[in-house]
Design a protein around this motif. Structure first.
Motif, PDB file in Angstrom:
ATOM      1  N   SER A 144      -5.856   5.863 -42.229  1.00 32.33           N
ATOM      2  CA  SER A 144      -6.900   4.847 -42.222  1.00 32.33           C
ATOM      3  C   SER A 144      -6.407   3.541 -42.824  1.00 32.33           C
ATOM      4  N   VAL A 145      -5.671   3.635 -43.943  1.00 34.84           N
ATOM      5  CA  VAL A 145      -5.105   2.434 -44.558  1.00 34.84           C
ATOM      6  C   VAL A 145      -4.141   1.755 -43.590  1.00 34.84           C
ATOM      7  N   LYS A 146      -3.327   2.553 -42.923  1.00 35.53           N
ATOM      8  CA  LYS A 146      -2.369   2.003 -41.958  1.00 35.53           C
ATOM      9  C   LYS A 146      -3.105   1.246 -40.847  1.00 35.53           C
ATOM     10  N   LEU A 147      -4.199   1.842 -40.355  1.00 34.47           N
ATOM     11  CA  LEU A 147      -4.957   1.208 -39.288  1.00 34.47           C
ATOM     12  C   LEU A 147      -5.581  -0.103 -39.741  1.00 34.47           C
ATOM     13  N   LYS A 148      -6.185  -0.065 -40.950  1.00 29.87           N
ATOM     14  CA  LYS A 148      -6.882  -1.252 -41.439  1.00 29.87           C
ATOM     15  C   LYS A 148      -5.927  -2.400 -41.729  1.00 29.87           C
ATOM     16  N   THR A 149      -4.707  -2.073 -42.134  1.00 31.21           N
ATOM     17  CA  THR A 149      -3.775  -3.117 -42.519  1.00 31.21           C
ATOM     18  C   THR A 149      -2.931  -3.598 -41.345  1.00 31.21           C
ATOM     19  N   ALA A 150      -2.964  -2.889 -40.230  1.00 29.90           N
ATOM     20  CA  ALA A 150      -2.170  -3.318 -39.071  1.00 29.90           C
ATOM     21  C   ALA A 150      -2.807  -4.542 -38.425  1.00 29.90           C
ATOM     22  N   GLU A 151      -2.007  -5.580 -38.235  1.00 31.02           N
ATOM     23  CA  GLU A 151      -2.514  -6.791 -37.571  1.00 31.02           C
ATOM     24  C   GLU A 151      -2.942  -6.473 -36.143  1.00 31.02           C
ATOM     25  N   GLY A 152      -2.182  -5.631 -35.466  1.00 39.44           N
ATOM     26  CA  GLY A 152      -2.487  -5.320 -34.066  1.00 39.44           C
ATOM     27  C   GLY A 152      -3.253  -4.033 -33.929  1.00 39.44           C
ATOM     28  N   ILE A 153      -4.430  -3.929 -34.550  1.00 44.08           N
ATOM     29  CA  ILE A 153      -5.166  -2.669 -34.550  1.00 44.08           C
ATOM     30  C   ILE A 153      -5.573  -2.251 -33.145  1.00 44.08           C
ATOM     31  N   LYS A 154      -5.958  -3.220 -32.315  1.00 45.11           N
ATOM     32  CA  LYS A 154      -6.371  -2.845 -30.963  1.00 45.11           C
ATOM     33  C   LYS A 154      -5.188  -2.320 -30.168  1.00 45.11           C
ATOM     34  N   SER A 155      -4.025  -2.945 -30.360  1.00 42.25           N
ATOM     35  CA  SER A 155      -2.821  -2.467 -29.689  1.00 42.25           C
ATOM     36  C   SER A 155      -2.518  -1.041 -30.112  1.00 42.25           C
ATOM     37  N   PHE A 156      -2.720  -0.760 -31.390  1.00 44.52           N
ATOM     38  CA  PHE A 156      -2.512   0.592 -31.904  1.00 44.52           C
ATOM     39  C   PHE A 156      -3.432   1.589 -31.199  1.00 44.52           C
ATOM     40  N   MET A 157      -4.703   1.216 -31.044  1.00 37.96           N
ATOM     41  CA  MET A 157      -5.664   2.107 -30.407  1.00 37.96           C
ATOM     42  C   MET A 157      -5.312   2.327 -28.939  1.00 37.96           C
ATOM     43  N   ILE A 158      -4.846   1.283 -28.267  1.00 38.24           N
ATOM     44  CA  ILE A 158      -4.462   1.423 -26.869  1.00 38.24           C
ATOM     45  C   ILE A 158      -3.244   2.320 -26.734  1.00 38.24           C
ATOM     46  N   ASP A 159      -2.287   2.184 -27.662  1.00 45.18           N
ATOM     47  CA  ASP A 159      -1.122   3.069 -27.636  1.00 45.18           C
ATOM     48  C   ASP A 159      -1.547   4.532 -27.806  1.00 45.18           C
ATOM     49  N   MET A 160      -2.507   4.772 -28.696  1.00 40.93           N
ATOM     50  CA  MET A 160      -3.019   6.130 -28.878  1.00 40.93           C
ATOM     51  C   MET A 160      -3.679   6.621 -27.594  1.00 40.93           C
ATOM     52  N   TRP A 161      -4.414   5.721 -26.933  1.00 37.67           N
ATOM     53  CA  TRP A 161      -5.084   6.067 -25.673  1.00 37.67           C
ATOM     54  C   TRP A 161      -4.058   6.388 -24.594  1.00 37.67           C
ATOM     55  N   LEU A 162      -3.017   5.574 -24.508  1.00 39.48           N
ATOM     56  CA  LEU A 162      -1.975   5.808 -23.508  1.00 39.48           C
ATOM     57  C   LEU A 162      -1.297   7.155 -23.719  1.00 39.48           C
ATOM     58  N   ALA A 163      -1.150   7.540 -24.961  1.00 37.09           N
ATOM     59  CA  ALA A 163      -0.521   8.832 -25.260  1.00 37.09           C
ATOM     60  C   ALA A 163      -1.369   9.998 -24.762  1.00 37.09           C
ATOM     61  N   ARG A 164      -2.670   9.750 -24.573  1.00 37.86           N
ATOM     62  CA  ARG A 164      -3.557  10.787 -24.045  1.00 37.86           C
ATOM     63  C   ARG A 164      -3.576  10.807 -22.524  1.00 37.86           C
ATOM     64  N   HIS A 165      -3.055   9.748 -21.895  1.00 37.21           N
ATOM     65  CA  HIS A 165      -3.150   9.634 -20.435  1.00 37.21           C
ATOM     66  C   HIS A 165      -1.771   9.361 -19.844  1.00 37.21           C
ATOM     67  N   THR A 166      -0.984  10.383 -19.824  1.00 35.85           N
ATOM     68  CA  THR A 166       0.374  10.345 -19.315  1.00 35.85           C
ATOM     69  C   THR A 166       0.393  10.884 -17.885  1.00 35.85           C
ATOM     70  N   PRO A 167       1.498  10.691 -17.153  1.00 32.82           N
ATOM     71  CA  PRO A 167       1.575  11.274 -15.807  1.00 32.82           C
ATOM     72  C   PRO A 167       1.301  12.769 -15.782  1.00 32.82           C
ATOM     73  N   GLU A 168       1.716  13.478 -16.831  1.00 31.87           N
ATOM     74  CA  GLU A 168       1.476  14.933 -16.877  1.00 31.87           C
ATOM     75  C   GLU A 168      -0.014  15.260 -16.903  1.00 31.87           C
ATOM     76  N   LYS A 169      -0.829  14.324 -17.431  1.00 30.09           N
ATOM     77  CA  LYS A 169      -2.282  14.529 -17.466  1.00 30.09           C
ATOM     78  C   LYS A 169      -2.969  13.934 -16.237  1.00 30.09           C
ATOM     79  N   VAL A 170      -2.512  12.767 -15.796  1.00 25.22           N
ATOM     80  CA  VAL A 170      -3.205  12.028 -14.735  1.00 25.22           C
ATOM     81  C   VAL A 170      -2.908  12.588 -13.345  1.00 25.22           C
ATOM     82  N   LEU A 171      -1.658  12.934 -13.068  1.00 26.91           N
ATOM     83  CA  LEU A 171      -1.298  13.376 -11.720  1.00 26.91           C
ATOM     84  C   LEU A 171      -2.038  14.638 -11.273  1.00 26.91           C
ATOM     85  N   PRO A 172      -2.213  15.645 -12.123  1.00 27.72           N
ATOM     86  CA  PRO A 172      -3.001  16.803 -11.689  1.00 27.72           C
ATOM     87  C   PRO A 172      -4.450  16.430 -11.353  1.00 27.72           C
TER      88      PRO A 172
END
Length: 331
Positions: free
Chosen positions: A141-169
């Motif tokens: 939580s501290v890492k998230l709050k102190t990161a300047e690019g918090i939205k970028s961080f959240m999008i990276d987390m989202w991308l990690a959930r939606h990889t070709p292994e998940k999307v193609l099936p």
């Protein structure tokens, strides 16, 4: 900033601003600058204003157990239609603009299937700090709050959930479901056509290539899986895409079906030197029918339906749609 710079700057262009200082470093250990450059921009998480007075006319239904927005020509099934798979950016199937875009293709005579490739988890467009505090450790939580690019961080987390292994099936289920539900449209078009924007563009290009057996997607690389991953024909008859994100030159090199690509000049999300140019050479070498149009003076995401004040962006958006629909109709 000059007036013309203001005119072409849109939320979609945020990702093109090179970060400096601490925010330039990824919060993921081991991430490289190139990987950060392949992330998503504002274009994929926030819709432009919806054109005034326009309301979607399609409906949400399920194909292969996957929720899809279905848009049909007004005279279907009394008149023949062709089936078009439309893959969106991160705003997903519930986006009004994406639904209107599907309706536009339907008005051109296509039966459009736009699947929820994110399983109800579209890209984040805001950050709920209360939820973050509840679901993460104190240190995270501290890492998230102190990161300047918090939205970028959240999008990276989202991308990690939606990889070709998940999307193609998911896409495979929809394609098989569409072949059953709309067999007449598939037969009339001699196969399935595809269009994709941003995130979805990558997957249209993958489907235009010699894709592995779906049984091998997301499985450990065992000998049995390697034997099952026999190359087959492209899943689509022809494809058209605009400003892809996370596209690799290897995916372009694998393409076998005719493709049209609308790209943006100097787009870090679809870099010309590292991806587009090698991909173009591979398409030429492999004798794959293709057309690549590079648009200048527009932001990444310009071709996604949405209102702009800048007449140049409006004109380019219309031009991209006309070229994409023209390509699909011509094949």
């Amino acid at each position: 900033m000059a007036d013309d710079e203001v005119a072409t700057k849109a939320p979609e262009s945020d990702a093109q601003q090179a970060p400096t200082g601490p925010e330039a470093q990824s919060v993921f250990p081991g991430d490289t600058k190139a990987q950060e450059g392949a992330s998503m921009g504002e274009h994929c998480t926030t819709d432009r204003p919806t054109p005034s007075g326009e309301v979607p006319t399609g409906e949400l239904s399920k194909l292969g157990g996957v929720e899809c927005y279905i848009a049909k020509p007004s005279d279907y099934p009394h008149s023949p239609s062709k089936l078009l798979l439309l893959l969106t950016g991160g705003t997903g199937v519930k986006s009004t603009n994406n639904q209107l875009q599907a309706d536009k293709y339907a008005s051109e005579g296509f039966l459009v299937v736009m699947p929820d490739q994110f399983e109800g988890d579209p890209a984040p467009n805001s950050v709920d700090m209360t939820k973050i505090e509840q679901e993460t450790s104190w240190l995270e939580s501290v890492k998230l709050k102190t990161a300047e690019g918090i939205k970028s961080f959240m999008i990276d987390m989202w991308l990690a959930r939606h990889t070709p292994e998940k999307v193609l099936p998911i896409l495979h289920k929809v394609i098989e479901g569409a072949k059953d539900e709309f067999a007449d449209a598939v037969a009339n078009g001699g196969g399935i056509y595809g269009v994709g924007y941003c995130f979805g563009a990558k997957y249209i290009l993958i489907l235009a290539g010699l894709t592995p057996n779906p049984a091998s997607w997301g499985q450990p690389a065992t000998q049995d899986v390697e034997q099952a991953a026999v190359k087959k024909e492209p899943a689509i008859r022809a494809g058209a895409v605009a400003h892809g994100t996370m596209v690799t030159k290897e995916e372009l090199e694998a393409i076998q079906a005719p493709v049209y690509i609308a790209a943006v000049k100097d787009d870090p999300l679809f870099p010309e030197d590292e991806v587009l140019t090698p991909g173009r050479r591979a398409l030429e070498k492999n004798s794959v029918e293709h057309e690549i149009q590079v648009f200048e003076g527009v932001p990444h995401g310009f071709a996604v339906l949405g209102d702009y004040d800048d007449p140049k962006i409006k004109q380019s958006q219309v031009q991209a749609f006309d070229q994409m629909i023209g390509w699909i109709k011509g094949h």
